[in-house]
Motif scaffolding. Structure first.
Motif, PDB file in Angstrom:
ATOM      1  N   LEU A  47       9.780  51.831  43.157  1.00 41.72           N
ATOM      2  CA  LEU A  47       9.794  50.561  42.454  1.00 41.72           C
ATOM      3  C   LEU A  47      10.803  50.643  41.313  1.00 41.72           C
ATOM      4  O   LEU A  47      10.684  51.461  40.423  1.00 41.72           O
ATOM      5  CB  LEU A  47       8.392  50.238  41.911  1.00 41.72           C
ATOM      6  CG  LEU A  47       7.282  50.161  42.952  1.00 41.72           C
ATOM      7  CD1 LEU A  47       5.941  49.962  42.282  1.00 41.72           C
ATOM      8  CD2 LEU A  47       7.543  49.059  43.944  1.00 41.72           C
ATOM      9  N   THR A  98      11.902  47.950  39.297  1.00 43.51           N
ATOM     10  CA  THR A  98      11.681  47.062  38.167  1.00 43.51           C
ATOM     11  C   THR A  98      10.352  47.407  37.533  1.00 43.51           C
ATOM     12  O   THR A  98       9.318  47.405  38.192  1.00 43.51           O
ATOM     13  CB  THR A  98      11.682  45.588  38.628  1.00 43.51           C
ATOM     14  OG1 THR A  98      12.898  45.322  39.312  1.00 43.51           O
ATOM     15  CG2 THR A  98      11.546  44.655  37.450  1.00 43.51           C
ATOM     16  N   ALA A 118      10.995  39.029  41.941  1.00 47.05           N
ATOM     17  CA  ALA A 118      11.463  40.391  42.164  1.00 47.05           C
ATOM     18  C   ALA A 118      11.920  40.529  43.603  1.00 47.05           C
ATOM     19  O   ALA A 118      11.349  39.929  44.512  1.00 47.05           O
ATOM     20  CB  ALA A 118      10.351  41.398  41.863  1.00 47.05           C
ATOM     21  N   GLY A 121      10.790  45.984  44.594  1.00 47.09           N
ATOM     22  CA  GLY A 121       9.434  46.032  44.100  1.00 47.09           C
ATOM     23  C   GLY A 121       9.334  45.913  42.593  1.00 47.09           C
ATOM     24  O   GLY A 121      10.319  45.817  41.866  1.00 47.09           O
ATOM     25  N   LEU A 122       8.075  45.935  42.116  1.00 47.57           N
ATOM     26  CA  LEU A 122       7.771  45.728  40.710  1.00 47.57           C
ATOM     27  C   LEU A 122       6.575  46.565  40.311  1.00 47.57           C
ATOM     28  O   LEU A 122       5.593  46.632  41.035  1.00 47.57           O
ATOM     29  CB  LEU A 122       7.467  44.239  40.472  1.00 47.57           C
ATOM     30  CG  LEU A 122       6.971  43.819  39.095  1.00 47.57           C
ATOM     31  CD1 LEU A 122       8.071  43.995  38.051  1.00 47.57           C
ATOM     32  CD2 LEU A 122       6.499  42.372  39.132  1.00 47.57           C
ATOM     33  N   ILE A 167       4.063  35.883  39.941  1.00 49.98           N
ATOM     34  CA  ILE A 167       4.920  36.965  40.417  1.00 49.98           C
ATOM     35  C   ILE A 167       5.186  36.717  41.892  1.00 49.98           C
ATOM     36  O   ILE A 167       4.260  36.582  42.684  1.00 49.98           O
ATOM     37  CB  ILE A 167       4.260  38.344  40.237  1.00 49.98           C
ATOM     38  CG1 ILE A 167       4.036  38.642  38.758  1.00 49.98           C
ATOM     39  CG2 ILE A 167       5.104  39.433  40.889  1.00 49.98           C
ATOM     40  CD1 ILE A 167       3.254  39.926  38.508  1.00 49.98           C
ATOM     41  N   GLN A 168       6.458  36.661  42.239  1.00 48.89           N
ATOM     42  CA  GLN A 168       6.852  36.536  43.642  1.00 48.89           C
ATOM     43  C   GLN A 168       7.774  37.703  43.937  1.00 48.89           C
ATOM     44  O   GLN A 168       8.844  37.832  43.349  1.00 48.89           O
ATOM     45  CB  GLN A 168       7.555  35.207  43.894  1.00 48.89           C
ATOM     46  CG  GLN A 168       7.828  34.959  45.343  1.00 48.89           C
ATOM     47  CD  GLN A 168       8.353  33.547  45.584  1.00 48.89           C
ATOM     48  OE1 GLN A 168       8.472  32.744  44.672  1.00 48.89           O
ATOM     49  NE2 GLN A 168       8.663  33.266  46.828  1.00 48.89           N
ATOM     50  N   CYS A 169       7.344  38.575  44.855  1.00 47.17           N
ATOM     51  CA  CYS A 169       8.078  39.800  45.133  1.00 47.17           C
ATOM     52  C   CYS A 169       8.209  39.994  46.642  1.00 47.17           C
ATOM     53  O   CYS A 169       7.224  39.887  47.372  1.00 47.17           O
ATOM     54  CB  CYS A 169       7.355  40.985  44.503  1.00 47.17           C
ATOM     55  SG  CYS A 169       8.220  42.541  44.695  1.00 47.17           S
ATOM     56  N   GLN A 170       9.426  40.299  47.090  1.00 50.03           N
ATOM     57  CA  GLN A 170       9.647  40.561  48.511  1.00 50.03           C
ATOM     58  C   GLN A 170       9.176  41.963  48.900  1.00 50.03           C
ATOM     59  O   GLN A 170       8.953  42.243  50.065  1.00 50.03           O
ATOM     60  CB  GLN A 170      11.122  40.413  48.845  1.00 50.03           C
ATOM     61  CG  GLN A 170      11.634  39.014  48.658  1.00 50.03           C
ATOM     62  CD  GLN A 170      13.142  38.929  48.818  1.00 50.03           C
ATOM     63  OE1 GLN A 170      13.817  39.944  48.988  1.00 50.03           O
ATOM     64  NE2 GLN A 170      13.671  37.728  48.764  1.00 50.03           N
ATOM     65  N   VAL A 198       4.212  45.494  44.883  1.00 45.79           N
ATOM     66  CA  VAL A 198       3.863  45.319  43.473  1.00 45.79           C
ATOM     67  C   VAL A 198       2.760  46.306  43.162  1.00 45.79           C
ATOM     68  O   VAL A 198       1.785  46.423  43.902  1.00 45.79           O
ATOM     69  CB  VAL A 198       3.396  43.875  43.169  1.00 45.79           C
ATOM     70  CG1 VAL A 198       2.889  43.764  41.737  1.00 45.79           C
ATOM     71  CG2 VAL A 198       4.519  42.884  43.411  1.00 45.79           C
ATOM     72  N   ALA A 229       3.243  39.089  47.323  1.00 43.19           N
ATOM     73  CA  ALA A 229       3.924  40.366  47.530  1.00 43.19           C
ATOM     74  C   ALA A 229       3.728  40.844  48.953  1.00 43.19           C
ATOM     75  O   ALA A 229       2.819  40.396  49.654  1.00 43.19           O
ATOM     76  CB  ALA A 229       3.393  41.407  46.556  1.00 43.19           C
TER      77      ALA A 229
END
Length: 156
Positions: free
Chosen positions: A19, A21, A35, A39-40, A50-53, A56, A70
């Motif tokens: 990850l 970030t 993100a 990842g985050l 929070i929108q992450c591909q 998380v 996520a």
């Protein structure tokens, strides 16, 4: 010869070192976070979406209030809100999740808490609910009918 000692619950989170970030401990973020696939990791507090591909990870010191989308979500801290997890939600022993959850698979360690509603996400479109089945008569007990008793009113 080669040994590593990890505190309980951190061994699995070490696999999430990719990850890139990180929202550090003591940091407060208000608003949306977008993100990428890298990842985050949340060690501070987030109030927003929070929108992450990618993945998380909410660390033990992390707090998220809002919507989280996520690929995979691992929780050691606290998450409150709506969660849409593509593959797996993992709640470790110190993790707490409250709210509405839509996910592929769920893993909850002993001590982890999930409070709210949980819906399994499937790749197929929602199917029409099947008609209820009629109760089946058990043929093994068909001959056992209760005896009919007569009541004699003249005795009273």
């Amino acid at each position: 010869m080669f040994s590593h000692s990890h505190a309980k619950g951190t061994a699995r989170s070490q696999g999430s070192q990719h990850l890139r970030t990180v929202l550090g401990e003591g940091t407060r973020w208000t608003g949306d976070i977008l993100a990428g696939a890298d990842g985050l990791r949340v060690e501070g507090a987030v109030e927003g979406n929070i929108q992450c591909q990618g993945d998380v990870l909410v660390a033990a010191t992390g707090l998220v209030k809002g919507t989280v989308q996520a690929r995979r979500l691992t929780v050691l801290g606290r998450v409150e809100g709506v969660l849409k997890v593509e593959t797996c939600l993992e709640i470790l022993e110190s993790g707490r999740v409250e709210g509405e959850v839509e996910l592929g698979t769920l893993i909850v360690d002993e001590g982890g808490i999930l409070q709210g509603t949980c819906v399994h996400r499937t790749g197929a479109p929602a199917e029409k609910e099947p008609a209820p089945l009629a109760p089946r008569r058990d043929e093994r007990f068909a001959d056992l009918t209760p005896p009919v008793r007569s009541f004699d009113k003249s005795r009273f």
